[in-house]
Motif scaffolding. Structure first.
Motif, mmCIF file in Angstrom:
data_model
loop_
_atom_site.group_PDB
_atom_site.id
_atom_site.type_symbol
_atom_site.label_atom_id
_atom_site.label_comp_id
_atom_site.label_asym_id
_atom_site.label_seq_id
_atom_site.Cartn_x
_atom_site.Cartn_y
_atom_site.Cartn_z
ATOM 1 N N ALA A 1 4.754 4.722 17.079
ATOM 2 C CA ALA A 1 5.709 4.673 15.978
ATOM 3 C C ALA A 1 5.249 5.541 14.812
ATOM 4 O O ALA A 1 4.041 5.734 14.608
ATOM 5 C CB ALA A 1 5.881 3.230 15.506
ATOM 6 N N PRO A 2 6.181 6.079 14.025
ATOM 7 C CA PRO A 2 5.784 6.790 12.804
ATOM 8 C C PRO A 2 4.920 5.897 11.919
ATOM 9 O O PRO A 2 5.088 4.680 11.885
ATOM 10 C CB PRO A 2 7.126 7.112 12.140
ATOM 11 N N PHE A 3 4.010 6.516 11.182
ATOM 12 C CA PHE A 3 2.994 5.726 10.487
ATOM 13 C C PHE A 3 3.558 4.819 9.403
ATOM 14 O O PHE A 3 4.550 5.129 8.753
ATOM 15 C CB PHE A 3 1.893 6.618 9.910
ATOM 16 N N VAL A 4 2.882 3.690 9.255
ATOM 17 C CA VAL A 4 3.078 2.809 8.111
ATOM 18 C C VAL A 4 2.008 3.184 7.095
ATOM 19 O O VAL A 4 0.810 3.150 7.405
ATOM 20 C CB VAL A 4 2.932 1.325 8.514
ATOM 21 N N GLN A 5 2.425 3.551 5.904
ATOM 22 C CA GLN A 5 1.484 3.906 4.845
ATOM 23 C C GLN A 5 1.074 2.622 4.133
ATOM 24 O O GLN A 5 1.804 2.080 3.304
ATOM 25 C CB GLN A 5 2.109 4.914 3.881
ATOM 26 N N VAL A 6 -0.093 2.138 4.489
ATOM 27 C CA VAL A 6 -0.544 0.828 4.030
ATOM 28 C C VAL A 6 -0.839 0.862 2.533
ATOM 29 O O VAL A 6 -1.501 1.760 2.028
ATOM 30 C CB VAL A 6 -1.811 0.403 4.811
ATOM 31 N N ARG A 7 -0.332 -0.149 1.832
ATOM 32 C CA ARG A 7 -0.605 -0.298 0.394
ATOM 33 C C ARG A 7 -1.833 -1.178 0.222
ATOM 34 O O ARG A 7 -1.898 -2.272 0.776
ATOM 35 C CB ARG A 7 0.590 -0.926 -0.306
ATOM 36 N N GLN A 8 -2.773 -0.701 -0.536
ATOM 37 C CA GLN A 8 -4.025 -1.434 -0.706
ATOM 38 C C GLN A 8 -3.766 -2.844 -1.219
ATOM 39 O O GLN A 8 -3.114 -3.052 -2.250
ATOM 40 C CB GLN A 8 -4.942 -0.678 -1.674
ATOM 41 N N GLY A 9 -4.263 -3.828 -0.464
ATOM 42 C CA GLY A 9 -4.140 -5.220 -0.871
ATOM 43 C C GLY A 9 -2.800 -5.862 -0.564
ATOM 44 O O GLY A 9 -2.562 -7.009 -0.947
ATOM 45 N N HIS A 10 -1.914 -5.166 0.132
ATOM 46 C CA HIS A 10 -0.588 -5.697 0.443
ATOM 47 C C HIS A 10 -0.371 -5.724 1.952
ATOM 48 O O HIS A 10 -0.976 -4.969 2.703
ATOM 49 C CB HIS A 10 0.504 -4.843 -0.204
ATOM 50 N N GLY A 11 0.544 -6.588 2.393
ATOM 51 C CA GLY A 11 0.924 -6.650 3.786
ATOM 52 C C GLY A 11 2.075 -5.714 4.085
ATOM 53 O O GLY A 11 2.468 -4.872 3.268
ATOM 54 N N LEU A 12 2.642 -5.859 5.267
ATOM 55 C CA LEU A 12 3.767 -5.027 5.675
ATOM 56 C C LEU A 12 5.012 -5.396 4.885
ATOM 57 O O LEU A 12 5.295 -6.574 4.627
ATOM 58 C CB LEU A 12 4.040 -5.211 7.169
ATOM 59 N N ARG A 13 5.773 -4.393 4.518
ATOM 60 C CA ARG A 13 7.047 -4.611 3.839
ATOM 61 C C ARG A 13 8.085 -5.126 4.840
ATOM 62 O O ARG A 13 7.947 -4.923 6.053
ATOM 63 C CB ARG A 13 7.549 -3.300 3.226
ATOM 64 N N PRO A 14 9.179 -5.748 4.345
ATOM 65 C CA PRO A 14 10.216 -6.247 5.266
ATOM 66 C C PRO A 14 10.767 -5.172 6.198
ATOM 67 O O PRO A 14 10.974 -5.418 7.388
ATOM 68 C CB PRO A 14 11.298 -6.783 4.316
ATOM 69 N N GLY A 15 10.994 -3.955 5.670
ATOM 70 C CA GLY A 15 11.515 -2.884 6.517
ATOM 71 C C GLY A 15 10.534 -2.472 7.598
ATOM 72 O O GLY A 15 10.932 -2.124 8.715
ATOM 73 N N GLU A 16 9.246 -2.520 7.282
ATOM 74 C CA GLU A 16 8.221 -2.174 8.262
ATOM 75 C C GLU A 16 8.110 -3.254 9.331
ATOM 76 O O GLU A 16 7.947 -2.957 10.523
ATOM 77 C CB GLU A 16 6.893 -1.966 7.542
ATOM 78 N N LEU A 17 8.209 -4.506 8.906
ATOM 79 C CA LEU A 17 8.209 -5.604 9.875
ATOM 80 C C LEU A 17 9.385 -5.470 10.830
ATOM 81 O O LEU A 17 9.260 -5.689 12.043
ATOM 82 C CB LEU A 17 8.278 -6.946 9.143
#
Length: 327
Positions: free
Chosen positions: A41-57
């Motif tokens: 899958a195209p990459f998920v750009q991880v935000r430091q200290g945060h989980g996956l966003r709803p759209g990423e989930l």
């Protein structure tokens, strides 16, 4: 080695192309064509200290990834967040995750992520040291030959060889090349010889003849990753596995079915006709190359003012000559 112990045949893998090979695309593609064994899958750009966003989930949930096995890809340099997202993806049912060491975008690589990590093998090692011991999933890596320097790969592969990765995918360009210029097969051969993990080759696979030559040069490759070649010719993965190219009428009919299913699926996924038309135009930037005069088609499409005009243009397109897909 007896027959029951033989290695599996090399896999065909759909490359991650941001904005294009999303969950809708992968699902519709697998319902219309064949040949790919899995996708990254195209990459998920991880935000430091945060989980996956709803759209990423939503993009990575099992509900939208049943027709083509999909491996999530992460873009991050922060070990605690990396570890937390691996656990979150494991909880979604994923057993493998890919780490992006190849994104060439200046806003990514220039900030020391993606291909921007390649000049710093010590940083790569420090991240893996912290992430792998507690990872609940297998980890693979997708990389390039280097960021600005095409000779950065030996030091990176020497680091990767120290860790229990499940595979290494190499795009045989530097980040500085982006997606232009020629792939460096000589250096890719060197990388394959150095790599102790299952090795996947990526870069400019566009014809059965081209893959035949690559198989000669990389006889031990565990698989082949296809991106733009398969987006421009969705019949290519099946061709690479020995399925004859369908006749022109069948190809035209399947391409039209693919387009219409994409449009209907994106209409249910996106909000508003403007977003839908923009998304379809993104897809046409590749799909137009299935036809003999892609530039002319794209010009007509971009002048479509609304979805009604777009529908008229699409009807006209599917009466146009198809590109030759031999070779």
């Amino acid at each position: 080695m007896n027959a029951s112990e033989q290695a599996p045949p090399p896999a065909l893998i759909l490359a991650p192309i941001r904005g294009i090979t999303d969950a809708v695309y992968r699902r519709v593609w697998a319902g219309c064509f064949s040949g790919f064994d899995r996708a990254v899958a195209p990459f998920v750009q991880v935000r430091q200290g945060h989980g996956l966003r709803p759209g990423e989930l939503r993009q990575l949930s099992s509900a939208y990834n049943t027709t083509l096995k999909t491996i999530p890809q992460l873009l991050t340099t922060h070990p605690p967040t990396f570890t937390a997202i691996l656990r979150e993806l494991h909880d979604l049912g994923h057993t493998e995750v890919n780490w992006n060491l190849g994104c060439p975008a200046p806003m990514v690589a220039g900030r020391g992520r993606g291909a921007g990590l390649l000049p710093h093998p010590d940083r790569i090692a420090a991240i893996l040291d912290q992430v792998l011991p507690s990872s609940p999933v297998r980890l693979s890596v997708k990389m390039r030959l280097g960021n600005q320097n095409a000779d950065e790969f030996p030091a990176v592969i020497a680091v990767l060889n120290r860790y229990p990765l499940c595979e290494v995918i190499l795009h045989a360009r530097t980040a500085a090349q982006m997606y232009g210029g020629v792939v460096d097969l000589a250096r890719a051969e060197q990388a394959a010889a150095l790599c102790r993990h299952p090795f996947i080759y990526n870069g400019d696979i566009a014809t059965p003849g081209g893959l035949h030559e690559l198989r000669r040069r990389f006889p031990a490759a565990a698989g082949w990753m296809l991106g733009r070649g398969a987006l421009a010719n969705p019949f290519l993965p099946a061709q690479l596995k020995g399925t004859p190219l369908p006749d022109a009428d069948t190809r035209r009919r399947q391409l039209r079915q693919f387009h219409d299913r994409l449009q209907n699926s994106y209409a249910a996924w996106l909000s508003g006709p403007g977003h839908l038309q923009d998304k379809l135009l993104e897809q046409w930037s590749y799909l137009a190359h299935a036809f003999a005069e892609p530039r002319h088609l794209l010009t007509r499409l971009r002048h479509s003012q609304d979805l009604d005009a777009y529908a008229d243009t699409v009807a006209w397109i599917f009466d146009q000559p198809l590109a030759s897909q031999s070779g």
